[in-house]
Design a protein around this motif. Structure first.
Motif, short mmCIF file in Angstrom:
data_model
loop_
_atom_site.label_atom_id
_atom_site.label_comp_id
_atom_site.label_asym_id
_atom_site.label_seq_id
_atom_site.Cartn_x
_atom_site.Cartn_y
_atom_site.Cartn_z
N GLY A 70 0.89 -1.17 0.08
CA GLY A 70 0.20 -0.14 0.09
C GLY A 70 0.86 1.08 -0.10
O GLY A 70 1.91 1.37 -0.55
N THR A 71 0.45 2.33 0.68
CA THR A 71 1.08 3.83 0.83
C THR A 71 1.61 3.71 2.32
O THR A 71 1.22 2.98 3.16
CB THR A 71 0.13 4.90 0.46
OG1 THR A 71 -0.88 4.78 1.54
CG2 THR A 71 -0.16 4.69 -0.98
N LYS A 81 -3.89 -4.37 7.48
CA LYS A 81 -3.16 -3.24 7.96
C LYS A 81 -2.24 -3.23 8.97
O LYS A 81 -2.67 -4.04 10.05
CB LYS A 81 -4.28 -2.19 8.17
CG LYS A 81 -3.72 -0.76 8.12
CD LYS A 81 -4.95 0.30 8.38
CE LYS A 81 -4.60 1.59 8.26
NZ LYS A 81 -5.61 2.63 8.40
N ILE A 82 -1.11 -2.65 8.89
CA ILE A 82 -0.08 -2.71 10.06
C ILE A 82 -0.32 -1.45 10.94
O ILE A 82 -0.67 -0.44 10.68
CB ILE A 82 1.38 -2.39 9.24
CG1 ILE A 82 1.71 -3.38 8.19
CG2 ILE A 82 2.37 -2.31 10.29
CD1 ILE A 82 1.95 -4.71 8.46
N LEU A 83 -0.43 -2.00 12.32
CA LEU A 83 -0.85 -0.97 13.30
C LEU A 83 -2.30 -0.50 13.03
O LEU A 83 -2.06 0.64 12.63
CB LEU A 83 0.27 -0.30 13.76
CG LEU A 83 1.85 -0.69 14.09
CD1 LEU A 83 2.61 0.64 13.84
CD2 LEU A 83 1.71 -1.32 15.22
N PRO A 84 -3.24 -1.09 13.04
CA PRO A 84 -4.72 -0.72 12.79
C PRO A 84 -5.07 0.49 13.25
O PRO A 84 -5.79 1.23 12.39
CB PRO A 84 -5.47 -2.00 13.15
CG PRO A 84 -4.45 -3.13 13.39
CD PRO A 84 -3.18 -2.48 13.85
N TYR A 98 7.89 1.13 6.44
CA TYR A 98 7.94 1.15 5.13
C TYR A 98 9.14 1.52 4.49
O TYR A 98 9.65 0.83 3.42
CB TYR A 98 6.90 2.26 4.64
CG TYR A 98 6.27 2.10 3.11
CD1 TYR A 98 5.03 1.49 2.83
CD2 TYR A 98 6.99 2.53 2.00
CE1 TYR A 98 4.38 1.44 1.63
CE2 TYR A 98 6.29 2.65 0.78
CZ TYR A 98 4.94 1.95 0.56
OH TYR A 98 4.66 1.85 -0.40
N PHE A 99 9.84 2.36 5.12
CA PHE A 99 11.28 2.77 4.63
C PHE A 99 12.19 1.56 4.78
O PHE A 99 12.87 1.37 3.83
CB PHE A 99 11.94 4.02 5.40
CG PHE A 99 13.29 4.50 4.95
CD1 PHE A 99 13.53 5.40 4.04
CD2 PHE A 99 14.10 3.88 5.65
CE1 PHE A 99 14.68 5.57 3.76
CE2 PHE A 99 15.76 4.07 5.29
CZ PHE A 99 15.70 4.85 4.35
N VAL A 100 12.43 0.90 5.75
CA VAL A 100 13.15 -0.04 6.05
C VAL A 100 12.84 -1.31 5.30
O VAL A 100 13.89 -1.78 4.58
CB VAL A 100 13.22 -0.52 7.56
CG1 VAL A 100 13.78 -1.78 7.88
CG2 VAL A 100 13.55 0.43 8.48
#
Length: 211
Positions: A70-71, A81-84, A98-100
């Motif tokens: 996703g974004t 979803k990560i950490l809802p 997301y960066f890592v």
């Protein structure tokens, strides 16, 4: 009803034709970014072994990235979803994760593709050996960091705007753009691979040198 369903088929809320067109834009931007980097580094702007100004790998990367993750502020793993909870801290943590994740994927992916071409076709497709903190000749910490930051900005800030803008185009026109461009880009990429297999080197159509 059936016609409307076909027009509105979506992947995670984005119509398929719209997503494909965004992928083609990503492939074009990849062509420009690579050439800008080469222009600054060695003074060369060229075809990147393609007839068309689209680098297929970047388009595929955008597609996979959106489908899988996703974004940044709304990062997910496919449907999960990560950490809802949508708190500021969770959004910041999603961007960091997301960066890592993207950094590792680009680092390993670029190195793997480069080594694959070298080992299977005997082709050394690109060279980062003159860049500090390079890892093999096919990737480096500075370039991976730059690519990662650029993609995060694009996926967070540009991607949603692009979706809204492209959705305004008539659905039939979107369909034909997605179909025709997709076929042309794939043919161009297959020519690249087949030429590499049969001749041991990728095609070169044109090059501009600025000394």
């Amino acid at each position: 009803m059936e016609e409307n369903t076909k027009k509105n088929k979506q992947i995670f809320g984005v119509e398929i034709t719209t997503l494909l067109i965004i992928c083609y834009i990503g492939a074009f931007l990849g062509f420009l970014v690579e050439n800008l980097f080469r222009l600054i580094r060695i003074g060369v702007f060229d075809d990147r072994h393609q007839l068309l100004p689209f680098l297929c790998a970047y388009g595929i990367g955008v597609f996979v990235l959106f489908v899988v993750f996703g974004t940044p502020t709304n990062m997910r793993f496919f449907k999960h979803k990560i950490l809802p909870k949508d708190t500021k801290i969770n959004k910041a943590l999603r961007v960091l994760l997301y960066f890592v994740t993207l950094f590792v994927v680009i680092l390993v992916g670029e190195m793997s593709v480069g080594l694959l071409f070298e080992k299977t076709l005997g082709i050394k497709a690109w060279n980062y050996l003159n860049i500090p903190l390079h890892i093999t000749r096919y990737t480096s910490i500075p370039t991976t960091t730059a690519f990662t930051l650029g993609i995060i900005i694009l996926m967070e800030c540009v991607f949603p705007v692009a979706v809204k803008t492209i959705n305004k185009i008539n659905s039939k026109i979107r369909f034909y753009i997605a179909l025709i461009l997709g076929v042309l880009i794939l043919i161009d990429y297959f020519v690249l691979i087949i030429t590499g297999i049969t001749t041991g080197s990728f095609p070169n159509y044109w090059s501009i040198s600025i000394k």
